[in-house]
Design a protein around this motif. Structure first.
Motif, PDB file in Angstrom:
ATOM      1  N   GLN A   1      20.092  30.772  24.850  1.00  0.00           N
ATOM      2  CA  GLN A   1      20.680  29.405  23.825  1.00  0.00           C
ATOM      3  C   GLN A   1      21.163  28.335  24.894  1.00  0.00           C
ATOM      4  O   GLN A   1      21.149  26.992  23.836  1.00  0.00           O
ATOM      5  N   VAL A   2      22.189  28.741  25.731  1.00  0.00           N
ATOM      6  CA  VAL A   2      23.486  27.184  25.894  1.00  0.00           C
ATOM      7  C   VAL A   2      22.517  26.745  26.446  1.00  0.00           C
ATOM      8  O   VAL A   2      22.037  25.780  26.642  1.00  0.00           O
ATOM      9  N   ALA A   3      21.273  26.978  28.169  1.00  0.00           N
ATOM     10  CA  ALA A   3      20.626  26.845  27.992  1.00  0.00           C
ATOM     11  C   ALA A   3      19.669  25.399  27.322  1.00  0.00           C
ATOM     12  O   ALA A   3      19.259  24.236  27.755  1.00  0.00           O
ATOM     13  N   HIS A   4      18.826  26.313  26.192  1.00  0.00           N
ATOM     14  CA  HIS A   4      17.996  25.653  25.769  1.00  0.00           C
ATOM     15  C   HIS A   4      18.926  24.947  24.249  1.00  0.00           C
ATOM     16  O   HIS A   4      17.639  24.168  23.456  1.00  0.00           O
ATOM     17  N   GLU A   5      19.322  25.432  23.603  1.00  0.00           N
ATOM     18  CA  GLU A   5      20.057  24.379  22.371  1.00  0.00           C
ATOM     19  C   GLU A   5      21.794  24.013  22.808  1.00  0.00           C
ATOM     20  O   GLU A   5      22.073  23.254  21.942  1.00  0.00           O
ATOM     21  N   GLY A   6      22.007  24.176  23.670  1.00  0.00           N
ATOM     22  CA  GLY A   6      23.355  23.583  24.175  1.00  0.00           C
ATOM     23  C   GLY A   6      24.584  24.714  22.877  1.00  0.00           C
ATOM     24  O   GLY A   6      24.186  25.630  22.860  1.00  0.00           O
ATOM     25  N   THR A   7      25.696  23.945  23.192  1.00  0.00           N
ATOM     26  CA  THR A   7      26.635  25.003  22.653  1.00  0.00           C
ATOM     27  C   THR A   7      27.097  24.413  21.649  1.00  0.00           C
ATOM     28  O   THR A   7      27.142  23.068  21.016  1.00  0.00           O
ATOM     29  N   PRO A   8      27.722  25.546  20.043  1.00  0.00           N
ATOM     30  CA  PRO A   8      28.125  24.405  18.809  1.00  0.00           C
ATOM     31  C   PRO A   8      29.161  23.691  18.727  1.00  0.00           C
ATOM     32  O   PRO A   8      29.898  23.651  19.476  1.00  0.00           O
TER      33      PRO A   8
ATOM     34  N   PHE B   1       8.312  33.021  26.905  1.00  0.00           N
ATOM     35  CA  PHE B   1       8.288  31.979  26.929  1.00  0.00           C
ATOM     36  C   PHE B   1       8.687  31.146  28.468  1.00  0.00           C
ATOM     37  O   PHE B   1       9.297  31.998  29.537  1.00  0.00           O
ATOM     38  N   ASN B   2       7.949  30.367  28.906  1.00  0.00           N
ATOM     39  CA  ASN B   2       8.071  30.217  29.956  1.00  0.00           C
ATOM     40  C   ASN B   2       9.128  28.549  29.933  1.00  0.00           C
ATOM     41  O   ASN B   2       8.373  27.592  30.922  1.00  0.00           O
ATOM     42  N   GLY B   3       9.998  28.575  29.260  1.00  0.00           N
ATOM     43  CA  GLY B   3      10.446  27.011  29.320  1.00  0.00           C
ATOM     44  C   GLY B   3       9.940  25.861  27.886  1.00  0.00           C
ATOM     45  O   GLY B   3      10.884  25.006  27.598  1.00  0.00           O
TER      46      GLY B   3
ATOM     47  N   SER C   1      12.289  27.106  20.395  1.00  0.00           N
ATOM     48  CA  SER C   1      12.554  27.488  18.811  1.00  0.00           C
ATOM     49  C   SER C   1      11.209  28.493  18.245  1.00  0.00           C
ATOM     50  O   SER C   1      11.850  29.428  18.155  1.00  0.00           O
ATOM     51  N   TRP C   2      10.201  28.499  18.676  1.00  0.00           N
ATOM     52  CA  TRP C   2       9.368  28.901  18.461  1.00  0.00           C
ATOM     53  C   TRP C   2       9.434  30.393  19.062  1.00  0.00           C
ATOM     54  O   TRP C   2       9.586  31.401  18.636  1.00  0.00           O
ATOM     55  N   TRP C   3       9.771  30.081  20.406  1.00  0.00           N
ATOM     56  CA  TRP C   3       9.981  31.970  21.342  1.00  0.00           C
ATOM     57  C   TRP C   3      10.867  32.410  20.953  1.00  0.00           C
ATOM     58  O   TRP C   3      10.838  33.389  20.376  1.00  0.00           O
ATOM     59  N   LYS C   4      12.247  31.208  19.950  1.00  0.00           N
ATOM     60  CA  LYS C   4      13.445  32.186  19.991  1.00  0.00           C
ATOM     61  C   LYS C   4      12.953  33.690  17.862  1.00  0.00           C
ATOM     62  O   LYS C   4      13.891  34.605  17.845  1.00  0.00           O
TER      63      LYS C   4
END
Length: 121
Positions: free
Chosen positions: A114-121, A19-21, A25-28
């Motif tokens: 997850q927070v950095a790339h998807e945010g929080t629910p 994962f390079n940033g 979703s693919w990496w996760k």
């Protein structure tokens, strides 16, 4: 979810996806599959936190064991905790590593990404 174009480093059965940033979703999803394929208990450690190695102190309160207090089963728990963290760290490029370098557990690393790339629910 889109996948990165081309054949990138990290696409093998022996190495975690890199994962390079980009394409989180693919990496996760690839990382989940990779870790579960390695050892399902590692995925539990990432999602739930490390397996506890506790003992009762003189006051009867549960406290973490020191290495000297650990038996073979406790040491296996510590080993799994480190393996879970290793797989996540090995799947990160330098920019993402700088984001998680102060994290001390695999769960903390996963949650930070997850927070950095998807945010929080």
């Amino acid at each position: 979810m889109s996948a990165p174009p081309g054949n990138l480093e990290g696409q093998s059965i022996d190495r975690p996806p890199l994962f390079n940033g980009h394409y989180y979703s693919w990496w996760k999803n690839g990382m989940i599959d990779h870790i579960i394929g390695e050892d399902y208990q590692l995925w539990d450690i990432i999602t739930d936190g490390p397996l506890a190695t506790m003992k009762k102190n003189a006051e009867g309160v549960d406290v973490p064991k020191t290495r000297a207090d650990c038996n073979a089963e406790d040491l296996r728990k510590w080993e799994k905790k480190v393996k879970a963290k290793k797989w996540l760290v090995c799947g990160l490029g330098p920019n993402e590593y700088s984001r998680i370098q102060s994290c001390t557990t695999a769960k903390e690393i996963w949650d930070t990404l997850q927070v950095a790339h998807e945010g929080t629910p």
